[in-house]
Design a protein around this motif. Structure first.
Motif, short mmCIF file in Angstrom:
data_model
loop_
_atom_site.label_atom_id
_atom_site.label_comp_id
_atom_site.label_asym_id
_atom_site.label_seq_id
_atom_site.Cartn_x
_atom_site.Cartn_y
_atom_site.Cartn_z
N SER A 161 0.87 -1.18 0.00
CA SER A 161 0.00 0.00 0.00
C SER A 161 0.90 1.22 0.00
O SER A 161 1.76 1.38 0.89
N TYR A 162 0.73 2.11 -0.99
CA TYR A 162 1.70 3.18 -1.23
C TYR A 162 1.09 4.56 -1.05
O TYR A 162 -0.01 4.83 -1.52
N GLN A 163 1.87 5.42 -0.37
CA GLN A 163 1.48 6.80 -0.13
C GLN A 163 2.61 7.69 -0.67
O GLN A 163 3.64 7.86 -0.03
N THR A 202 3.29 4.64 -14.01
CA THR A 202 3.28 3.27 -14.50
C THR A 202 3.41 2.31 -13.32
O THR A 202 4.28 2.49 -12.46
N LEU A 203 2.54 1.30 -13.28
CA LEU A 203 2.53 0.34 -12.17
C LEU A 203 1.75 -0.90 -12.58
O LEU A 203 1.08 -0.89 -13.62
N PRO A 204 1.80 -2.00 -11.80
CA PRO A 204 1.04 -3.20 -12.17
C PRO A 204 -0.44 -2.90 -12.39
O PRO A 204 -1.04 -2.08 -11.69
N GLY A 205 -1.02 -3.62 -13.35
CA GLY A 205 -2.33 -3.25 -13.87
C GLY A 205 -3.50 -3.37 -12.92
O GLY A 205 -4.56 -2.80 -13.17
N ASN A 206 -3.36 -4.11 -11.80
CA ASN A 206 -4.51 -4.25 -10.91
C ASN A 206 -4.46 -3.33 -9.70
O ASN A 206 -5.22 -3.50 -8.75
N TYR A 207 -3.55 -2.35 -9.72
CA TYR A 207 -3.58 -1.33 -8.68
C TYR A 207 -4.68 -0.31 -8.95
O TYR A 207 -4.93 0.06 -10.11
N VAL A 208 -5.30 0.16 -7.89
CA VAL A 208 -6.21 1.30 -7.95
C VAL A 208 -5.43 2.51 -7.48
O VAL A 208 -4.77 2.47 -6.43
N VAL A 209 -5.48 3.60 -8.25
CA VAL A 209 -4.71 4.80 -7.94
C VAL A 209 -5.65 5.97 -7.69
O VAL A 209 -6.62 6.18 -8.42
N ALA A 210 -5.36 6.71 -6.64
CA ALA A 210 -6.02 7.98 -6.36
C ALA A 210 -4.95 9.06 -6.39
O ALA A 210 -3.88 8.89 -5.79
N THR A 264 -0.16 2.57 -17.61
CA THR A 264 0.33 3.92 -17.39
C THR A 264 -0.85 4.87 -17.31
O THR A 264 -1.68 4.92 -18.25
N LEU A 265 -0.97 5.56 -16.20
CA LEU A 265 -2.08 6.48 -15.96
C LEU A 265 -1.58 7.91 -16.08
O LEU A 265 -0.49 8.25 -15.61
N ALA A 279 -1.66 4.34 -4.01
CA ALA A 279 -1.92 3.15 -4.82
C ALA A 279 -2.09 1.93 -3.92
O ALA A 279 -1.28 1.70 -3.02
N ASP A 280 -3.13 1.16 -4.19
CA ASP A 280 -3.41 -0.04 -3.40
C ASP A 280 -4.27 -0.96 -4.26
O ASP A 280 -5.20 -0.49 -4.93
N LYS A 281 -3.99 -2.26 -4.25
CA LYS A 281 -4.77 -3.22 -5.05
C LYS A 281 -6.10 -3.57 -4.39
O LYS A 281 -6.94 -4.21 -5.02
#
Length: 492
Positions: A161-163, A202-210, A264-265, A279-281
């Motif tokens: 889980s990334y901040q 850019t990150l693994p495809g099943n992460y949800v990003v805010a 890539t978002l 970012a967190d899956k």
């Protein structure tokens, strides 16, 4: 203080400003960043446009590289934590710390020298190959690598889980008082230049990003709309539907395996002074929209963990209510989006960034509503006004607290949120309504208070909370009482 003196504090800055030529620098960012969720690191490239609106010729620019505050136990951040009797970082393992390196600055394509700050390893001086004249613009580029720390203060990671906060090289503010090259602190916030942000993640495809800003990818927008609550809990489907199946979550807050494919978002945001992303899956998502009085539509989103579904069910309604009332009381919300994100912050409450806030796991729906009230309101003071929070913390926290109190009054809430940050839930429900006022009067009565205009790092921990929040809010209330609410609102 007499009422005339109170008025003078607010009038004098307006008089001074009207008698001088005001200017501020501008920094526009283009950043490409890739998350490695195995090594908990970032590989990135930054290009920024620095516009010198000052009347001065500049030969260098101070940069904040604040992630180096987590590099060792001799930084201003570490020393402040120890002075507040917090030893978790000081005794942390090397692998739990973080840093930023692999910097290679070029100015208009010319490699330039960098000097270290004489005291702080999270500040560097970029020497310009040619003087930057007033009214001129330069382009500065650099790659950078980040080793993300465990979450100790505002940013980092908790497992996968990334901040991502204060995560990129950032020029210090240059204003009429000169450079404001500030080390990162736990108690003591920020002062930054405004600009436009163009960020690709850019990150693994099943992460949800805010993130700060408006997402530009229609495919991702559609996936986020579909990947809400029940769908996401049952499927954990990846953002790219052609990918191999991803292991389902067996427990509500377990991390699913990362997708072998990446996405890539792209985010754009104009006229802000910072950019944060999370970012967190496992995130669940609530969506809504708010139409303001002018007809402007704001996209509202909340991101939270499965175990908090009950407390977050009304989160978008809380956000809409706060944005609507503050737009009426202070001025219209200027951004197209607003997001609230549940993260492990290391403290109770939250931390604001432009158009987004992260909030610790709430113990109740009421606690979440109070946290949203405070953190979303920061958009007007931390975000739009953007005063020097390190030097004048009451102008951010106190003004925000005044509007918290006004909101509670309108909603007929009690005001025990301050002590809820420190007391167990069963005890906080039994705390007197005006506990902040009682606490402040006690401290002042034994002459242990400090002046309200003390800078953040010079407050002791208790006074920082009581004076910048409570007394600052109380000053604003006194001004409203003196002027009358219609005049006060007109001034604000």
């Amino acid at each position: 203080m007499k009422k005339s003196g109170l008025l003078l504090i607010f009038i004098l800055p307006l008089v001074v400003k009207s008698q001088s030529d005001y200017w501020q620098q501008r920094v526009n960012y283009f950043i490409e960043v890739t998350l490695n969720d195995t090594e908990h690191s970032l590989e990135a490239f930054e290009k920024l446009e620095y516009i010198n609106h000052s009347p001065d010729t500049l030969n260098f620019i101070w940069f904040h590289v604040w992630l180096n505050a987590y590099k060792n136990d001799r930084t201003a951040f570490s020393e402040q934590r120890l002075s507040h009797n917090r030893t978790d970082f000081y005794f942390s393992e090397k692998e739990d710390r973080g840093y930023i390196n692999r910097l290679d600055f070029k100015v208009n394509g010319i490699t330039t020298r960098v000097e270290n700050h004489p005291v702080h390893i999270d500040i560097i001086k970029v020497l310009l190959p040619a003087p930057l004249q007033p009214g001129h613009t330069i382009t500065i580029t650099t790659p950078f690598h980040v080793k993300l720390p465990k979450v100790f203060s505002r940013g980092g990671h908790v497992s996968q889980s990334y901040q991502l906060t204060q995560w990129y090289p950032k020029p210090a503010v240059y204003d009429r008082k000169g450079w404001h090259a500030l080390p990162y602190l736990d108690q003591g916030e920020f002062y930054s230049e405004f600009g436009d942000y163009d960020v690709r993640i850019t990150l693994p495809g099943n992460y949800v990003v805010a993130a700060t800003g408006k997402l530009q990818d229609e495919h991702e927008i559609q996936w986020l709309k579909e990947a809400t609550n029940a769908n996401r809990l049952s499927q954990q489907q990846p953002a790219i539907t052609t990918e191999p199946a991803i292991k389902k979550v067996t427990k509500p807050n377990d991390f699913p395996a990362s997708s072998p494919r990446t996405k890539t978002l792209h985010y754009l945001q104009k006229d802000v002074h910072d950019f944060a992303w999370f970012a967190d899956k496992r995130f669940l998502i609530n969506h809504d929209t708010l139409t303001l009085a002018s007809g402007k539509v704001v996209q509202i989103q909340s991101f939270y963990l499965p175990s908090s579904t009950g407390n977050w069910k009304s989160s978008t309604r809380f956000m809409k209510d706060v944005i609507r009332t503050r737009s009426e009381w202070i001025g219209e919300y200027p951004y197209q989006t607003m997001s609230a994100v549940e993260t492990e912050t290391g403290l109770r409450g939250g931390m604001e960034y432009p158009a987004i806030t992260n909030i610790s796991k709430p113990r109740s729906e009421d606690e979440l509503s109070r946290a949203i009230s405070h953190e979303v309101t920061h958009n007007w003071f931390y975000g739009i006004l953007a005063s020097n929070e390190r030097l004048h913390p009451w102008m951010d926290e106190g003004m925000t607290t005044y509007y918290d109190s006004r909101y509670r009054e309108a909603k007929k809430f009690t005001s025990t949120v301050f002590m809820q940050n420190f007391a167990p839930l069963f005890l906080s429900k039994r705390i007197p309504d005006n506990i902040q006022g009682l606490a402040f009067e006690t401290i002042a009565g034994i002459k242990k208070d400090q002046p309200i205009n003390t800078s953040s790092e010079k407050f002791n921990g208790l006074n920082y909370s009581l004076i910048t929040y409570h007394q600052g809010g109380d000053w604003m209330k006194k001004l409203e009482t003196f002027l009358g609410r219609p005049m006060f609102d007109s001034c604000m």
